[in-house]
Design an enzyme around this catalytic site. Structure first.
Site, PDB file in Angstrom:
ATOM      1  CG  LEU A  45      -1.930  44.947  70.398  1.00 50.53           C
ATOM      2  CD1 LEU A  45      -0.962  44.642  69.251  1.00 50.53           C
ATOM      3  CD2 LEU A  45      -1.189  45.632  71.542  1.00 50.53           C
ATOM      4  CB  ALA A  47      -5.255  49.809  65.193  1.00 50.87           C
ATOM      5  CB  SER A  48      -6.601  44.520  67.540  1.00 50.15           C
ATOM      6  OG  SER A  48      -7.544  44.850  68.533  1.00 50.15           O
ATOM      7  N   GLY A  49      -9.132  45.991  65.916  1.00 50.45           N
ATOM      8  CA  GLY A  49     -10.448  45.841  65.277  1.00 50.45           C
ATOM      9  C   GLY A  49     -11.622  45.762  66.246  1.00 50.45           C
ATOM     10  CE  LYS A  50      -9.652  47.238  71.813  1.00 48.63           C
ATOM     11  NZ  LYS A  50      -8.494  47.504  70.937  1.00 48.63           N
ATOM     12  CB  SER A 115     -14.555  47.736  72.357  1.00 46.06           C
ATOM     13  OG  SER A 115     -15.713  47.282  71.734  1.00 46.06           O
TER      14      SER A 115
HETATM   15  P1  ADP Z   1      -9.677  49.163  68.005  1.00 47.73           P
HETATM   16  O1  ADP Z   1     -11.094  49.435  68.432  1.00 47.73           O
HETATM   17  O2  ADP Z   1      -9.237  47.774  68.364  1.00 47.73           O
HETATM   18  O3  ADP Z   1      -8.708  50.213  68.455  1.00 47.73           O
HETATM   19  P2  ADP Z   1     -10.582  49.930  65.388  1.00 47.73           P
HETATM   20  O4  ADP Z   1     -11.816  49.106  65.186  1.00 47.73           O
HETATM   21  O5  ADP Z   1     -10.756  51.366  65.792  1.00 47.73           O
HETATM   22  O6  ADP Z   1      -9.618  49.168  66.415  1.00 47.73           O
HETATM   23  O7  ADP Z   1      -9.677  49.920  64.078  1.00 47.73           O
HETATM   24  C1  ADP Z   1      -9.401  48.714  63.379  1.00 47.73           C
HETATM   25  C2  ADP Z   1      -9.010  49.040  61.920  1.00 47.73           C
HETATM   26  O8  ADP Z   1      -8.660  47.815  61.272  1.00 47.73           O
HETATM   27  C3  ADP Z   1     -10.158  49.643  61.142  1.00 47.73           C
HETATM   28  O9  ADP Z   1      -9.626  50.651  60.294  1.00 47.73           O
HETATM   29  C4  ADP Z   1     -10.684  48.455  60.320  1.00 47.73           C
HETATM   30  O10 ADP Z   1     -11.305  48.847  59.123  1.00 47.73           O
HETATM   31  C5  ADP Z   1      -9.418  47.654  60.068  1.00 47.73           C
HETATM   32  N1  ADP Z   1      -9.611  46.211  59.833  1.00 47.73           N
HETATM   33  C6  ADP Z   1      -9.031  45.501  58.842  1.00 47.73           C
HETATM   34  N2  ADP Z   1      -9.396  44.190  58.893  1.00 47.73           N
HETATM   35  C7  ADP Z   1     -10.229  44.056  59.929  1.00 47.73           C
HETATM   36  C8  ADP Z   1     -10.946  42.945  60.479  1.00 47.73           C
HETATM   37  N3  ADP Z   1     -10.860  41.716  59.990  1.00 47.73           N
HETATM   38  N4  ADP Z   1     -11.701  43.161  61.579  1.00 47.73           N
HETATM   39  C9  ADP Z   1     -11.768  44.408  62.126  1.00 47.73           C
HETATM   40  N5  ADP Z   1     -11.143  45.500  61.631  1.00 47.73           N
HETATM   41  C10 ADP Z   1     -10.367  45.340  60.550  1.00 47.73           C
END
Ligand code: ADP
Length: 210
Positions: A45, A47-50, A115
């Protein structure tokens, strides 16, 4: 939903072309770089952390002397895919082009960390088929409530208010991977732990065996 169902069986427009073989094989290129090309496909999803994990993993691998390159959803939409939106067809076309780019980079010997939300099984299948054996699917897992709380770009807020349509997890589906090569649970593991797991897997999969 598959690529074909989404209307993405793109016929070739040109019949009079021939594939021109070179004298340098993929293995020759891998030998020069001392690693195997590999496509690391991060799905999950928004904001999952990719992206956060990919940035850290790329930094570590680069500092170890690995040839690594990161492809990221939003970045690609600024250039190569700036003509595409978020309809199902455009999402498939987005992934099709990225899968082609990944295949070229992997063929060149790079470790590609891609990603992309890639919400449907068919999209990830498309990427896997293009990249066959040197492909790993990594599910970056966090539930929608966690992602909504994080909301680093304010997108969930805008999706919930109806300002953004077809938003994955809110108004568009996300199909969880059934058999990913790796799961990174970002809800229950720290960023550092997730990055370490990913780097270890990449080192294992990109190692040249003699
Ligand atoms: P995506 O690329 O999946 O849309 P983002 O990397 O842009 O997601 O955002 C993920 C957010 O979650 C960031 O603000 C990050 O700091 C936070 N976060 C919290 N815990 C984790 C973790 N274990 N791994 C990755 N991100 C994390």
């Amino acid at each position: 939903m598959s690529a074909v169902k989404a209307g993405l069986k793109i016929p070739m427009k040109c019949n009079n072309i021939t594939y021109h073989e070179g004298k340098v094989s993929r293995e020759d290129r891998y030998r020069v770089l001392g690693q195997k090309g590999l496509v690391v496909w991060l799905t999950g999803l928004s904001a999952s952390g990719k992206s956060t994990i990919a940035v850290e993993a790329e930094k570590i691998l680069n500092s170890m002397g690995k040839a690594v390159y990161r492809l990221d959803g939003d970045n690609i939409r600024f250039g190569l895919n700036s003509d595409l939106g978020f309809s199902e067809r455009d999402r498939f076309e987005n992934i099709r082009r990225i899968a082609e780019v990944c295949a070229l980079f992997r063929d060149a010997g790079l470790i590609v960390i891609a990603s992309f939300i890639s919400p449907l099984v068919g999209m990830r299948q498309l990427a896997r088929e293009k990249n066959s054996e040197n492909f790993i699917e990594v599910y970056v897992r966090a539930d929608v409530e966690t992602c909504m709380k994080r909301d680093p770009k304010g997108l969930y807020r805008r999706a919930l208010s109806g300002e953004i349509k077809d938003f994955t997890g809110i108004s568009a589906p996300y199909e969880e991977p059934a058999n990913p090569e790796l799961i990174l649970d970002t809800q229950n593991n720290s960023l550092g732990e997730c990055v370490q797991l990913l780097v270890d897997k990449i080192l294992e999969m990109s190692a040249l065996k003699d």
